[in-house]
Design a protein around this motif. Sequence first.
Motif, mmCIF file in Angstrom:
data_model
loop_
_atom_site.group_PDB
_atom_site.id
_atom_site.type_symbol
_atom_site.label_atom_id
_atom_site.label_comp_id
_atom_site.label_asym_id
_atom_site.label_seq_id
_atom_site.Cartn_x
_atom_site.Cartn_y
_atom_site.Cartn_z
ATOM 1 N N GLN A 142 0.835 -1.195 0.000
ATOM 2 C CA GLN A 142 0.000 0.000 0.000
ATOM 3 C C GLN A 142 0.876 1.254 0.000
ATOM 4 O OE1 GLN A 142 -2.122 -0.714 3.616
ATOM 5 N NE2 GLN A 142 -3.732 -1.904 2.611
ATOM 6 N N VAL A 143 0.382 2.279 -0.655
ATOM 7 C CA VAL A 143 1.041 3.583 -0.614
ATOM 8 C C VAL A 143 0.355 4.410 0.474
ATOM 9 C CG1 VAL A 143 1.584 5.674 -1.900
ATOM 10 C CG2 VAL A 143 1.623 3.458 -3.067
ATOM 11 N N GLN A 144 1.152 5.013 1.318
ATOM 12 C CA GLN A 144 0.612 5.819 2.417
ATOM 13 C C GLN A 144 1.289 7.180 2.413
ATOM 14 O OE1 GLN A 144 0.913 3.796 6.198
ATOM 15 N NE2 GLN A 144 0.477 1.804 5.301
ATOM 16 N N TRP A 145 0.550 8.195 2.828
ATOM 17 C CA TRP A 145 1.185 9.482 3.049
ATOM 18 C C TRP A 145 0.527 10.181 4.220
ATOM 19 C CZ3 TRP A 145 -1.301 8.394 -1.649
ATOM 20 C CH2 TRP A 145 -2.498 9.084 -1.919
ATOM 21 N N ARG A 146 1.317 11.021 4.860
ATOM 22 C CA ARG A 146 0.871 11.813 5.992
ATOM 23 C C ARG A 146 1.171 13.265 5.679
ATOM 24 N NH1 ARG A 146 3.540 7.749 10.490
ATOM 25 N NH2 ARG A 146 2.005 6.100 10.211
ATOM 26 N N THR A 147 0.330 14.146 6.138
ATOM 27 C CA THR A 147 0.562 15.572 5.911
ATOM 28 C C THR A 147 0.290 16.340 7.195
ATOM 29 O OG1 THR A 147 -1.661 16.361 5.263
ATOM 30 C CG2 THR A 147 -0.371 15.221 3.568
ATOM 31 N N TRP A 148 0.926 17.491 7.284
ATOM 32 C CA TRP A 148 0.725 18.386 8.423
ATOM 33 C C TRP A 148 0.574 19.808 7.896
ATOM 34 C CZ3 TRP A 148 4.373 14.516 8.183
ATOM 35 C CH2 TRP A 148 4.232 13.468 9.106
ATOM 36 N N HIS A 149 -0.418 20.511 8.387
ATOM 37 C CA HIS A 149 -0.701 21.893 7.995
ATOM 38 C C HIS A 149 -0.706 22.714 9.283
ATOM 39 C CE1 HIS A 149 -2.236 20.488 3.987
ATOM 40 N NE2 HIS A 149 -2.423 19.394 4.716
ATOM 41 N N ALA A 150 0.232 23.654 9.372
ATOM 42 C CA ALA A 150 0.429 24.371 10.638
ATOM 43 C C ALA A 150 -0.146 25.780 10.588
ATOM 44 C CB ALA A 150 1.920 24.430 10.964
ATOM 45 N N TYR A 151 -0.863 26.139 11.647
ATOM 46 C CA TYR A 151 -1.477 27.461 11.778
ATOM 47 C C TYR A 151 -1.053 28.054 13.123
ATOM 48 C CZ TYR A 151 -4.116 25.546 7.947
ATOM 49 O OH TYR A 151 -4.447 24.967 6.749
ATOM 50 N N PRO A 152 0.165 28.628 13.177
ATOM 51 C CA PRO A 152 0.684 29.082 14.472
ATOM 52 C C PRO A 152 -0.145 30.190 15.115
ATOM 53 C CG PRO A 152 2.088 29.808 12.633
ATOM 54 C CD PRO A 152 1.117 28.831 12.075
ATOM 55 N N GLN A 153 -0.823 30.999 14.311
ATOM 56 C CA GLN A 153 -1.596 32.099 14.891
ATOM 57 C C GLN A 153 -2.756 31.586 15.742
ATOM 58 O OE1 GLN A 153 -1.542 31.170 11.768
ATOM 59 N NE2 GLN A 153 -3.579 31.273 10.816
ATOM 60 N N ASP A 154 -3.233 30.373 15.441
ATOM 61 C CA ASP A 154 -4.320 29.767 16.210
ATOM 62 C C ASP A 154 -3.848 28.604 17.075
ATOM 63 O OD1 ASP A 154 -6.240 31.478 15.069
ATOM 64 O OD2 ASP A 154 -6.432 30.178 13.319
ATOM 65 N N GLY A 155 -2.565 28.268 16.982
ATOM 66 C CA GLY A 155 -2.053 27.113 17.716
ATOM 67 C C GLY A 155 -2.624 25.800 17.210
ATOM 68 N N GLN A 156 -3.014 25.756 15.931
ATOM 69 C CA GLN A 156 -3.644 24.554 15.373
ATOM 70 C C GLN A 156 -2.709 23.847 14.395
ATOM 71 O OE1 GLN A 156 -7.311 26.057 13.667
ATOM 72 N NE2 GLN A 156 -8.435 25.524 15.503
#
Length: 198
Positions: A142-156
């Motif tokens: 299987q092909v897998q991927w993970r992603t992260w999207h950072a929003y420092p102004q909201d701490g999210q």
Amino acid sequence: MLTTLNTSYTDTRAADLAWALGREPLPALATLDLELAGAALQLRLLGASHQVLLEEERGSCSETVACIPGSSTPLPLGVAKRVGDWEYEFAARVEVLSPGSFAGRAQELLALVRDHPHGLAGVFPGSPHAFTALLAQHQEGQVQWRTWHAYPQDGQLVATWTRVGARVGAGQLRSSGDGFKPLGARSAASSTRVGDEG
């Protein structure tokens, strides 16, 4: 691979993100082409987050998570569906972190992706902790991927996980557990449905 993106934020909060399958390639600020066990995978950083294009003998798959004008599909907590001859699984969650924890997590994730041969990360101007990162792997057919999207102004920090593999029984596909443990990630301070914070 780590790059600085020559653009301003266009998805300024987690609640702005939407998910879509099957979209045509969108203009990319940076790309990484990979060959994983016969599958051609392209990781794409957009001004409005990410897109992954998968091509293999069984067909193709396109995943977009971004601020998509006119989209009516907010980022789901989970998706499981058939795409051609594949089983596609997607999961997303939002972590809400204190400023100190956010900075530490951002540095940890950027270091992880920067040094990984299948990783691509882009930092947005104005904040070293405003970034989008993708990491791919091939495991058990299987092909897998993970992603992260950072929003420092909201701490999210929005984390997503995707798995695409040959069609099998649902029980088989999920036999390894939920699989949603981002590499290098500690436990979340709190989690919410994307958009609840908006």
